[in-house]
Design a protein around this motif. Structure first.
Motif, mmCIF file in Angstrom:
data_model
loop_
_atom_site.group_PDB
_atom_site.id
_atom_site.type_symbol
_atom_site.label_atom_id
_atom_site.label_comp_id
_atom_site.label_asym_id
_atom_site.label_seq_id
_atom_site.Cartn_x
_atom_site.Cartn_y
_atom_site.Cartn_z
ATOM 1 N N ALA A 280 -18.498 33.187 -5.071
ATOM 2 C CA ALA A 280 -18.715 32.344 -6.008
ATOM 3 C C ALA A 280 -17.616 32.370 -7.544
ATOM 4 N N VAL A 281 -17.741 31.442 -8.018
ATOM 5 C CA VAL A 281 -16.650 30.850 -8.981
ATOM 6 C C VAL A 281 -17.101 30.965 -10.607
ATOM 7 N N PHE A 282 -16.976 32.244 -11.536
ATOM 8 C CA PHE A 282 -17.505 32.420 -12.678
ATOM 9 C C PHE A 282 -17.117 30.609 -13.564
ATOM 10 N N LEU A 283 -17.411 29.537 -14.576
ATOM 11 C CA LEU A 283 -17.256 28.728 -14.555
ATOM 12 C C LEU A 283 -17.338 29.581 -16.502
ATOM 13 N N VAL A 284 -16.288 29.314 -16.802
ATOM 14 C CA VAL A 284 -15.545 29.939 -18.292
ATOM 15 C C VAL A 284 -15.396 28.439 -19.062
ATOM 16 N N THR A 285 -16.755 28.627 -20.346
ATOM 17 C CA THR A 285 -17.273 27.167 -20.773
ATOM 18 C C THR A 285 -16.134 27.339 -22.203
ATOM 19 N N LEU A 286 -15.398 26.933 -22.821
ATOM 20 C CA LEU A 286 -15.045 27.047 -24.244
ATOM 21 C C LEU A 286 -15.294 26.322 -25.021
ATOM 22 N N GLY A 287 -15.627 26.669 -26.240
ATOM 23 C CA GLY A 287 -16.425 25.641 -27.750
ATOM 24 C C GLY A 287 -17.721 25.030 -27.169
ATOM 25 N N CYS B 236 -13.041 29.838 -13.957
ATOM 26 C CA CYS B 236 -12.250 28.499 -13.956
ATOM 27 C C CYS B 236 -12.851 28.265 -15.249
ATOM 28 N N LEU B 237 -11.570 28.133 -15.863
ATOM 29 C CA LEU B 237 -12.385 27.278 -17.794
ATOM 30 C C LEU B 237 -12.006 25.996 -17.481
ATOM 31 N N CYS B 238 -13.212 25.418 -19.078
ATOM 32 C CA CYS B 238 -13.726 24.522 -18.869
ATOM 33 C C CYS B 238 -13.883 23.856 -20.196
ATOM 34 N N SER B 239 -12.901 22.852 -19.944
ATOM 35 C CA SER B 239 -13.158 22.752 -22.194
ATOM 36 C C SER B 239 -12.315 21.151 -22.068
ATOM 37 N N SER B 240 -12.166 21.116 -23.864
ATOM 38 C CA SER B 240 -11.638 19.809 -23.864
ATOM 39 C C SER B 240 -9.983 20.383 -24.083
ATOM 40 N N ASP B 241 -9.148 18.725 -23.705
ATOM 41 C CA ASP B 241 -8.273 18.566 -24.136
ATOM 42 C C ASP B 241 -7.499 19.473 -25.277
ATOM 43 N N ALA B 242 -7.862 19.550 -26.600
ATOM 44 C CA ALA B 242 -7.502 19.868 -27.371
ATOM 45 C C ALA B 242 -8.368 20.955 -27.601
ATOM 46 N N LEU B 243 -9.095 22.238 -27.187
ATOM 47 C CA LEU B 243 -9.421 23.589 -26.915
ATOM 48 C C LEU B 243 -7.942 23.984 -26.025
ATOM 49 N N TYR B 244 -8.029 23.273 -25.320
ATOM 50 C CA TYR B 244 -6.451 24.162 -24.152
ATOM 51 C C TYR B 244 -5.953 24.022 -25.220
ATOM 52 N N ASP B 245 -4.877 23.353 -25.483
ATOM 53 C CA ASP B 245 -3.910 22.970 -26.120
ATOM 54 C C ASP B 245 -4.610 24.405 -27.154
ATOM 55 N N ARG C 151 -8.787 37.752 -10.159
ATOM 56 C CA ARG C 151 -7.920 37.892 -9.032
ATOM 57 C C ARG C 151 -7.026 36.245 -9.317
ATOM 58 N N ARG C 152 -8.062 35.489 -9.674
ATOM 59 C CA ARG C 152 -7.499 34.155 -9.567
ATOM 60 C C ARG C 152 -8.025 33.537 -10.477
ATOM 61 N N VAL C 153 -7.731 32.588 -11.446
ATOM 62 C CA VAL C 153 -7.597 31.776 -12.842
ATOM 63 C C VAL C 153 -7.202 30.132 -12.461
ATOM 64 N N LEU C 154 -8.587 29.733 -12.485
ATOM 65 C CA LEU C 154 -8.067 27.711 -12.613
ATOM 66 C C LEU C 154 -9.212 27.494 -13.746
ATOM 67 N N LEU C 155 -8.457 25.661 -13.611
ATOM 68 C CA LEU C 155 -8.268 25.051 -14.789
ATOM 69 C C LEU C 155 -8.920 24.066 -14.694
ATOM 70 N N ALA C 156 -9.616 23.276 -15.064
ATOM 71 C CA ALA C 156 -10.699 22.238 -15.192
ATOM 72 C C ALA C 156 -9.526 21.093 -15.579
ATOM 73 N N GLY C 157 -9.170 20.118 -15.467
ATOM 74 C CA GLY C 157 -7.470 19.552 -15.613
ATOM 75 C C GLY C 157 -6.874 18.874 -15.138
ATOM 76 N N THR C 158 -5.601 18.211 -15.259
ATOM 77 C CA THR C 158 -5.096 17.552 -14.639
ATOM 78 C C THR C 158 -3.710 18.578 -14.967
ATOM 79 N N PRO C 159 -2.829 18.701 -14.417
ATOM 80 C CA PRO C 159 -2.022 19.939 -14.772
ATOM 81 C C PRO C 159 -0.504 19.006 -14.962
ATOM 82 N N ASP C 160 -1.143 18.931 -16.628
ATOM 83 C CA ASP C 160 0.145 18.147 -17.933
ATOM 84 C C ASP C 160 0.257 19.693 -18.389
ATOM 85 N N GLY C 161 1.494 19.217 -18.834
ATOM 86 C CA GLY C 161 1.983 19.657 -19.949
ATOM 87 C C GLY C 161 1.662 21.221 -20.538
ATOM 88 N N GLU C 162 0.476 21.351 -22.028
ATOM 89 C CA GLU C 162 0.257 22.243 -22.202
ATOM 90 C C GLU C 162 -0.676 23.127 -20.841
#
Length: 628
Positions: free
Chosen positions: A506-513, A561-570, A586-597
């Motif tokens: 399993a992977v835990f979905l970390v939803t922000l906002g 795995c972090l899941c949220s909007s670009d604004a909240l990621y920033d 042990r590992r943290v993923l992010l749902a989104g493109t590997p750009d900038g912030e």
């Protein structure tokens, strides 16, 4: 009843009341839509087409719009070059031949399955005989209930062509139907070699020649190019190989003493039909024109240049997972084969990737064809794709690419030498690696496997199908591959992990906002994770990093795995990554493109469209201890 103005003395041209739409106007409108979606359009007038175009594995550009300038005159049905079909009447009289494949080595079970097929819409039989199928000695029992003067029987004998032919002809003779026997012996030494078995071309041609005079209506040899498709090759490679096989058989049969015109008429070609209906349609149309050109080069008259064409739905596209989706794939493939003008069509049962199909799967396979022929009336129109600017252009492009590959094989000394040298394998492997990469990145999605998987499905069980033994050197063999197999291996490993430990990885979905901010990316991440058999858990937090980290720690998970909007990621991504690591991730993923912030947040990986999904899932399996 009131009649439209166009039928009561008004303007007879439909749509003439509307202003003419130019190509430039279309480009301008498309450019406007692209700009609104955030895509910058360059100054080149053709830029909108270029940005919306795609390419096949043969490098053929598929444009978003085709016009009369792209269309070509492909002649008339039944006339050379036979692009539009080998018969003037098409299949309109009775539809194409519905041919069902049987490969069960048990003669008694095959007998029952054959009878069920023939009583319920199947018009011809295709029997795999010898190693990997029914033993030649079992043909008599398998065909006990068949009216052999009514139902054509086609063999796929592999290396056992002599024994299989003798057995079938013996059954025909005992039934008093040998002189009028229809069907085919399916002698195919080069196809047998491509699949990994030894077969002598001269001996095979001599066997075919020996049966020719007594059985004038019988097809003798099968030029089967589906091993190229099954190994992951391209449409042009399959076309070029088909021509090379057919040409080799013409040479061998004439050397065995058969006349050239008769030899051309006693060969049946076999090509794969995939769920890409347009490529299937164009491929079959191009194949007929290519063979007509081969026959023309042999100085055969026009009446001897048409091709007998058998289309079989792709084995490579079939899946073991969510196999019911295969019904949709085979329906599309059958549609393409019918519209493309196949003389005979075989639909693989939806469970064929799992082993020997059951009665329900065979019923659906034959009813797929019955529905398209009888209810949809697909065969009532001759070459319905003819005149389509897109189909005509694609047919011409495939013809050109396929002919170039045929010339490459001939320049190498013909297909036998191209097999010996490994040339064909090398060319097919190059395409397979590109195709495999596209599947891994989900650019070529496999519904039910790499996209929208059903994590809770129970895998269907079937008796394993007999597999022919491979004896040839690896370099000359075209291995059978399926597009979904690497994702399915991950699913199998995850299921085994569940069975061994009592819990699925399993992977835990970390939803922000708020939900509106994270639901799209959470759904995307869940879909991707399930493609590897990994269960997405969590996803219920709507606050900030501290709340999310506390929920993660309580769940006892290893990967987040972090899941949220670009604004909240920033605003919160870096803080959330740090909090999750403190909570034991042990590992943290992010749902989104590997750009900038996003990259600066310090995540270990990113889930986004175009990512190497297969590679990411393999890494997660290793992190989560799957397979240990």
């Amino acid at each position: 009843m009131d009649m439209p103005d166009s039928q009561t003395g008004g303007d007879p041209v439909p749509g003439s009341a509307f202003p003419h739409a130019s190509h430039e106007q279309w480009r301008s409108l498309v450019a406007g839509v692209l700009k609104k979606s955030g895509v910058e359009v360059g100054p080149d007038a053709s830029e909108p087409e270029a940005m919306l175009a795609s390419a096949t594995y043969d490098g053929i550009t598929l444009s978003p719009l085709y016009t009369p300038e792209d269309g070509l005159d492909s002649g008339f049905p039944g006339l050379a070059p036979f692009t539009r079909g080998g018969r003037p009447e098409g299949a309109a009289a009775s539809g194409w031949e519905v041919r069902q494949l049987h490969a069960d080595p048990d003669p008694a079970r095959t007998r029952g399955a054959v009878l069920a097929d023939l009583e319920n819409g199947v018009g011809a039989l295709w029997l795999r005989v010898g190693d990997g199928g029914l033993p030649p000695s079992g043909l008599r029992e398998a065909l006990t209930d068949v009216y052999l003067d009514m139902a054509p029987v086609h063999l796929e004998p592999g290396a056992d062509h002599r024994a299989a032919a003798d057995a079938l002809l013996g059954v025909w003779a005992d039934a008093g139907a040998d002189s009028g026997a229809t069907g085919g012996l399916g002698i195919d030494p080069l196809g047998t070699r491509m699949r990994g078995r030894s077969a002598d071309l001269a001996d095979a041609a001599a066997t075919a020649r020996g049966h020719a005079d007594r059985h004038p209506r019988l097809l003798l040899m099968a030029a089967d190019a589906t091993p190229v498709h099954d190994a992951g090759g391209s449409e042009a490679q399959e076309l070029g190989t088909a021509m090379a096989v057919g040409t080799a058989y013409l040479r061998a049969l004439t050397e065995a003493g058969m006349g050239l015109a008769e030899a051309a008429g006693r060969i049946e070609f076999r090509l794969a039909a995939s769920a890409d209906q347009f490529l299937t349609i164009a491929k079959l149309r191009a194949a007929r024109a290519m063979w007509a050109r081969v026959c023309e080069a042999c100085h055969l008259t026009e009446e001897h240049r048409s091709m007998r064409l058998h289309a079989v739905t792709s084995a490579a596209m079939m899946t073991r997972r969510d196999p019911y989706v295969n019904m949709l794939r085979t329906t599309l493939a059958c549609f393409g084969a019918g519209v493309g003008g196949a003389d005979a069509v075989t639909v693989r049962p939806f469970d064929s990737a799992l082993g020997l199909p059951d009665g329900f799967a065979r019923r659906i396979a034959r009813n797929t064809q019955s529905l398209l022929v009888e209810e949809a009336g697909l065969a009532r129109v001759i070459d319905p794709a003819g005149g389509s600017f897109f189909v005509e252009r694609l047919t011409a492009d495939l013809y050109a690419k396929g002919w170039a590959f045929f010339q490459e094989l001939e320049a190498a000394g013909g297909l036998p030498r191209a097999l010996d040298s490994g040339l064909l394998r090398d060319r097919v492997d190059e395409v397979w690696e590109r195709r495999r990469d596209a599947v891994a990145h989900r650019a070529d999605p496999v519904t039910g496997v790499s996209e929208f998987p059903l994590l809770t499905e129970e895998l269907l069980e079937r008796e394993p199908a007999p597999a022919p033994r491979a004896e040839e050197a690896e370099r000359s063999v075209l291995p059978a591959r399926r597009y979904a197999e690497e994702f399915e291996e991950l699913r199998d490993a995850a299921d085994a992990h569940r069975d061994a430990t009592g819990a699925r990885p399993a992977v835990f979905l970390v939803t922000l906002g708020p939900v509106a901010a994270h639901t799209a990316r959470a759904a995307f991440a869940a879909n991707l994770l399930q493609a590897g058999g990994i269960e997405p858990v969590g996803g219920g937090t709507t606050g900030g990093p501290d709340e999310a980290a506390a929920a993660f720690a309580e769940a006892g998970a290893q990967v987040a795995c972090l899941c949220s909007s670009d604004a909240l990621y920033d605003e919160h991504a870096a803080e959330a990554v740090e909090a999750l690591r403190r909570a034991g991730a042990r590992r943290v993923l992010l749902a989104g493109t590997p750009d900038g912030e996003h990259r600066a947040a310090g995540a270990d990986g990113f889930l986004h469209a175009g990512a190497d999904a297969l590679g990411l899932l393999k890494e997660l399996h290793e992190t989560l201890g799957v397979g240990r």
